[in-house]
Design a protein around this motif. Structure first.
Motif, PDB file in Angstrom:
ATOM      1  N   ASP A 242       0.820  -1.212   0.000  1.00 11.33           N
ATOM      2  CA  ASP A 242       0.000   0.000   0.000  1.00 11.33           C
ATOM      3  C   ASP A 242       0.852   1.258   0.000  1.00 11.33           C
ATOM      4  OD1 ASP A 242      -2.584  -1.210   0.097  1.00 11.33           O
ATOM      5  OD2 ASP A 242      -2.264  -1.648   2.221  1.00 11.33           O
ATOM      6  N   ARG A 243       0.312   2.325  -0.532  1.00 12.33           N
ATOM      7  CA  ARG A 243       0.965   3.625  -0.397  1.00 12.33           C
ATOM      8  C   ARG A 243       0.904   4.068   1.063  1.00 12.33           C
ATOM      9  NH1 ARG A 243      -1.142   3.309  -5.379  1.00 12.33           N
ATOM     10  NH2 ARG A 243       0.163   4.051  -7.115  1.00 12.33           N
ATOM     11  N   PRO A 244       1.881   4.847   1.510  1.00 14.35           N
ATOM     12  CA  PRO A 244       1.913   5.247   2.922  1.00 14.35           C
ATOM     13  C   PRO A 244       0.634   5.960   3.342  1.00 14.35           C
ATOM     14  CG  PRO A 244       3.971   5.813   1.831  1.00 14.35           C
ATOM     15  CD  PRO A 244       3.035   5.368   0.756  1.00 14.35           C
ATOM     16  N   ASP A 245       0.208   5.670   4.554  1.00 12.28           N
ATOM     17  CA  ASP A 245      -0.990   6.272   5.130  1.00 12.28           C
ATOM     18  C   ASP A 245      -0.721   7.751   5.411  1.00 12.28           C
ATOM     19  OD1 ASP A 245      -3.038   7.148   6.759  1.00 12.28           O
ATOM     20  OD2 ASP A 245      -3.083   5.368   8.018  1.00 12.28           O
TER      21      ASP A 245
ATOM     22  N   PHE B 143       7.704  -4.429   5.897  1.00 10.69           N
ATOM     23  CA  PHE B 143       6.249  -4.318   5.861  1.00 10.69           C
ATOM     24  C   PHE B 143       5.701  -4.797   7.188  1.00 10.69           C
ATOM     25  CE2 PHE B 143       6.421  -8.781   4.622  1.00 10.69           C
ATOM     26  CZ  PHE B 143       5.190  -9.328   4.958  1.00 10.69           C
ATOM     27  N   VAL B 144       4.613  -4.182   7.620  1.00  8.61           N
ATOM     28  CA  VAL B 144       4.049  -4.471   8.945  1.00  8.61           C
ATOM     29  C   VAL B 144       2.577  -4.858   8.877  1.00  8.61           C
ATOM     30  CG1 VAL B 144       5.685  -2.995  10.147  1.00  8.61           C
ATOM     31  CG2 VAL B 144       3.520  -2.035   9.368  1.00  8.61           C
ATOM     32  N   ARG B 145       1.986  -4.756   7.699  1.00  9.08           N
ATOM     33  CA  ARG B 145       0.580  -5.134   7.520  1.00  9.08           C
ATOM     34  C   ARG B 145       0.387  -5.595   6.082  1.00  9.08           C
ATOM     35  NH1 ARG B 145       1.134   0.243   8.053  1.00  9.08           N
ATOM     36  NH2 ARG B 145       0.862   0.035  10.291  1.00  9.08           N
ATOM     37  N   ALA B 146      -0.692  -6.310   5.841  1.00  5.67           N
ATOM     38  CA  ALA B 146      -0.976  -6.805   4.494  1.00  5.67           C
ATOM     39  C   ALA B 146      -2.464  -7.060   4.375  1.00  5.67           C
ATOM     40  CB  ALA B 146      -0.183  -8.080   4.206  1.00  5.67           C
TER      41      ALA B 146
ATOM     42  N   ARG C 186      -7.697  -6.980   6.459  1.00  4.44           N
ATOM     43  CA  ARG C 186      -6.414  -6.364   6.790  1.00  4.44           C
ATOM     44  C   ARG C 186      -5.774  -7.119   7.950  1.00  4.44           C
ATOM     45  NH1 ARG C 186      -3.035  -3.104   4.418  1.00  4.44           N
ATOM     46  NH2 ARG C 186      -4.644  -1.599   3.890  1.00  4.44           N
ATOM     47  N   LEU C 187      -4.518  -7.482   7.803  1.00  7.89           N
ATOM     48  CA  LEU C 187      -3.774  -8.187   8.836  1.00  7.89           C
ATOM     49  C   LEU C 187      -2.629  -7.308   9.321  1.00  7.89           C
ATOM     50  CD1 LEU C 187      -3.428 -11.715   7.160  1.00  7.89           C
ATOM     51  CD2 LEU C 187      -5.179 -10.960   8.783  1.00  7.89           C
TER      52      LEU C 187
ATOM     53  N   ASP D 270       0.044  -4.941  -6.907  1.00  7.43           N
ATOM     54  CA  ASP D 270      -0.880  -6.070  -6.758  1.00  7.43           C
ATOM     55  C   ASP D 270      -0.124  -7.371  -6.488  1.00  7.43           C
ATOM     56  OD1 ASP D 270      -3.037  -4.404  -7.202  1.00  7.43           O
ATOM     57  OD2 ASP D 270      -3.120  -4.816  -9.347  1.00  7.43           O
ATOM     58  N   ARG D 271       0.964  -7.578  -7.226  1.00  5.50           N
ATOM     59  CA  ARG D 271       1.743  -8.807  -7.028  1.00  5.50           C
ATOM     60  C   ARG D 271       2.357  -8.838  -5.627  1.00  5.50           C
ATOM     61  NH1 ARG D 271       2.958  -7.595 -12.481  1.00  5.50           N
ATOM     62  NH2 ARG D 271       4.861  -6.464 -11.909  1.00  5.50           N
ATOM     63  N   LEU D 272       2.892  -7.699  -5.217  1.00  6.05           N
ATOM     64  CA  LEU D 272       3.501  -7.631  -3.891  1.00  6.05           C
ATOM     65  C   LEU D 272       2.440  -7.806  -2.809  1.00  6.05           C
ATOM     66  CD1 LEU D 272       6.107  -7.134  -2.276  1.00  6.05           C
ATOM     67  CD2 LEU D 272       5.574  -4.678  -2.346  1.00  6.05           C
ATOM     68  N   ALA D 273       1.268  -7.210  -3.017  1.00  8.55           N
ATOM     69  CA  ALA D 273       0.189  -7.319  -2.026  1.00  8.55           C
ATOM     70  C   ALA D 273      -0.227  -8.766  -1.816  1.00  8.55           C
ATOM     71  CB  ALA D 273      -1.012  -6.480  -2.469  1.00  8.55           C
TER      72      ALA D 273
END
Length: 427
Positions: free
Chosen positions: A66-69, A94-97, A106-107, A299-302
């Motif tokens: 994701d782009r930064p919040d 990365f800290v969430r997915a 969301r995890l 998308d692939r990374l997500a």
């Protein structure tokens, strides 16, 4: 890079000791633990003495798909401004997915997880870094992390990945020599090879920390003394360049001030003994004009990160190519960290549950991923116990239900609601 000198990680538990330590030029504080309008008195006093304070973020997840919040970026910027900091730092992790890119829940990892060293992941990371740089009022530096697991089919070494990141974005580097040692033990990576590939002029400062080896795995605990092996990596780095700053990290099992002073003394001795080569003139770095990440890269990374995090936190099958044994070690480490942090943010839970707290939490964590922060995790854990009719002691169960209701709102669902109605009638 600004000269910082010798520093120590500021934590509330050792705030008094940090103020009394001799020769402290600067401190680093976890950004998410600070409120810009209500800075801890200890940090205010340090700033008044001329001690530099650097906010160190842990939750941006710039290596995620994701782009930064924008809200998290604004919070980090506010802390930098409140502290008058010359820079801010974060992690290459990365800290969430999950979420919108994968049409899945969301995890949250509750921990820093490694980014695959692939071209796709590098493009996404670079775009995220540029977004963060545009939103922050001061320069950004990023830290290499310790890892227990390797991604399959990586295309770059750690040194190549970091070097290309700097070349494309102009971001600074926070080099953690303890993490380089950790990755030597756990992943077979040579710290000297990583250091040799780095653009040394991009180093903003250096972290030094302790850990412990168990069953052939090095755990970067920040709760043990700094070993000679980590000081050896620091000496190697210092023989290549004079780092602008070096900081001792300690996050738990805090020793007496005399032991902290001794570890700082060992760091000073290591730096003094090194003889860095005379630096050449560093070519100025500018961020090349590079467009958005390649189509489909996010998308692939997500999908890849969601599959890995689901395996680590929800017990789903290991993604293809991963070492299942290492994933199990990482999964247990994540659950143990969640148990420790929840016990700190909600100390009533281990008080109510006693010795049964930890085992109960680890059972819960095996199949219950964290969907919010640690406080929400504490509430979800308590609700899971209540829904299962636990604890067995009726009075303890009532106390747990009261605690949960006070923090969750007036209409808890399911079995917990029935229990609370019973309690209300009994009152």
């Amino acid at each position: 890079m600004k000269h910082l000198g010798i520093g120590i990680g500021w934590r509330p538990e050792i705030a008094g000791a940090v103020e009394r330590l001799d020769g402290i030029d600067w401190v680093e504080a976890v950004a998410e633990n600070l409120c810009p309008g209500h800075l801890p008195d200890s940090l205010v006093r340090l700033r008044e003495r001329g001690v530099t304070v650097v906010p160190h973020g842990v939750s941006l997840g710039l290596g995620g798909a994701d782009r930064p919040d924008p809200r998290r970026l604004a919070d980090l910027a506010a802390r930098a401004e409140a502290l008058g900091s010359p820079l801010v730092t974060e992690h290459i992790a990365f800290v969430r997915a999950g979420g919108e890119l994968t049409a899945s829940p969301r995890l949250e990892a509750g921990h820093l997880l490694p980014v695959p060293r692939t071209r796709d992941a590098l493009r996404v990371l670079c775009e995220n870094v540029r977004i963060a740089q545009d939103a922050l009022p001061v320069p950004l530096a990023l830290e290499n992390i310790a890892a227990l697991i390797d991604w399959p089919d990586e295309e770059l070494t750690e040194g190549q990945f970091l070097s290309e990141l700097v070349e494309r974005t102009g971001v600074g580097l926070l080099i953690d020599v303890a993490n380089l040692h950790t990755n030597r033990v756990n992943r077979g990576e040579d710290p000297a090879g990583v250091l040799a590939a780095l653009p040394l002029e991009a180093i903003a400062y250096v972290h030094v920390a302790g850990g412990v080896e168990r069953d052939g795995v090095w755990h970067d605990t920040h709760a043990h003394p700094v070993p000679e092996a980590v000081l050896d990596v620091l000496a190697d780095l210092a023989s290549r360049t004079s780092p602008p700053g070096v900081l001792l990290e300690r996050d738990d099992a805090f020793p007496p001030a005399a032991e902290l002073a001794a570890e700082l003394g060992a760091i000073r001795t290591t730096l003094a003994a090194a003889e860095p080569a005379a630096p050449g003139a560093a070519a100025p770095r500018s961020a090349p004009a590079e467009g958005a990440a390649a189509p489909g890269a996010r998308d692939r990374l997500a999908l890849a990160q969601a599959a890995l995090l689901s395996s680590l936190t929800a017990g789903t099958p290991a993604p293809s190519g991963f070492d299942g044994r290492r994933l199990r070690v990482q999964s247990r480490a994540l659950a143990a960290k969640r148990a420790d942090v929840v016990a700190k943010v909600a100390p009533e839970l281990p008080r109510l549950l006693g010795d049964a707290y930890r085992e109960a939490f680890l059972v819960y964590a095996k199949s219950r991923p964290m969907h919010g922060g640690y406080r929400q995790d504490a509430l979800d854990f308590a609700r899971s116990l209540l829904d299962a009719g636990r604890p067995a002691d009726p009075e303890v169960r009532r106390e747990l239900a009261r605690w949960w209701k006070e923090r969750s709102g007036p209409r808890p669902p399911g079995r917990a609601a029935r229990l609370l109605r019973t309690l209300t009638r009994a009152a």
